[in-house]
Write an enzyme that holds these catalytic residues in place. Sequence first.
Site, PDB file in Angstrom:
ATOM      1  CG  ASP A   1      -0.313  -0.119   2.585  1.00  0.00           C
ATOM      2  OD1 ASP A   1       0.899  -0.656   2.595  1.00  0.00           O
ATOM      3  OD2 ASP A   1      -0.862   0.461   3.747  1.00  0.00           O
TER       4      ASP A   1
ATOM      5  CG  HIS B   1       7.029  -0.398  10.268  1.00  0.00           C
ATOM      6  ND1 HIS B   1       6.696  -0.919  11.418  1.00  0.00           N
ATOM      7  CD2 HIS B   1       6.395   0.873  10.483  1.00  0.00           C
ATOM      8  CE1 HIS B   1       6.413   0.242  12.576  1.00  0.00           C
ATOM      9  NE2 HIS B   1       6.203   1.257  11.680  1.00  0.00           N
TER      10      HIS B   1
END
Length: 308
Positions: free
Chosen positions: A9, A239
């Site tokens: 995303d 992340h």
Amino acid sequence: MTPILLDTDPGIDDAMAIFYAMADPAVELVGMTTVFGNVYTKDGTRNALALAEMAGQAIPVAEGAQVPLVQPPNKPSDFVHGAHGLGEATVPDPKASGDPRPAHQFIADTLAERPGEIVLVAVGPLTNLALALQHHPEITKTVKHVVVMGGAVRTAGNVTKHAEANIWNDPHAADAVFAADWPVTLVGLDVTETIRCTPEDFAPMRETSPKCGALMNEAAAFYFGFHIQQHGVNACFLHDPAAVIAALEPSLFDTDAVPLSVICEGEEIGNTVEGMATDRRAVNVCIAADIDAVKTRFLRHLRSGVLP
Ligand code: BDR
Ligand code: CA
């Protein structure tokens, strides 16, 4: 070389993961699929195509879900990633258009072309993976391994005290992914928040990769601003790149194998809970990482000058 299919995303740390995957010669990036989360799906598709073009790599990009499986969509996290996903950085409109297939079909077809070879790395909400499981259940057999960036198993969440963003954005999809009989490794906040890069870490990329490195620095500046405000650190958590590195070098992570469930309603919605559904196949939950080694690998390849 490890063939990787990246579901994303994009998103600033997604962009870091994408550029990293393109820069590390150990990765064969076989495609990208896009999903809502940090941005609307259309913006994510545009970013994925534009980043590939900027890097001079022809990577197929297939657009995926616009909304979660069951719950109404949350708003994109523009305060973390900027209005269109890359902070205040801009990228030229991509010349290429996306693959015409929906992401779930692209995932199934790509895995079927090379059964047992491709690692599916998911760094956004898990809607495309859940749809792929629904429509093409054979993917549990054709995939080599699934690596998910998401969850906060033995630590606090980052959207609520219980939930991490990717899981919170589609808890039903995440629960379906953890319920399926396939090999999953979870790279959650338990480890990703321990792996941090500073502005000084990113600065040399401007010299070695004037186009991609400059963009990375500009996008990262916005991400640093969020971390300063939210977490009081002039650094950013790594992340999504950590999930790609876990796919390549699992020995850099300590894992516990436990069945995982996701709370799909109420105050704890999005919580990733271990040991609730004991009949499920265990997920390899990352609980510690060799922080220096992960960071060094990430920075080494992004500073190598492989990217323009
Ligand atoms: C995850 O959520 C998104 O904001 C990031 O891109 C990452 O995938 C971290 O919680
Ligand atoms: Ca992401």
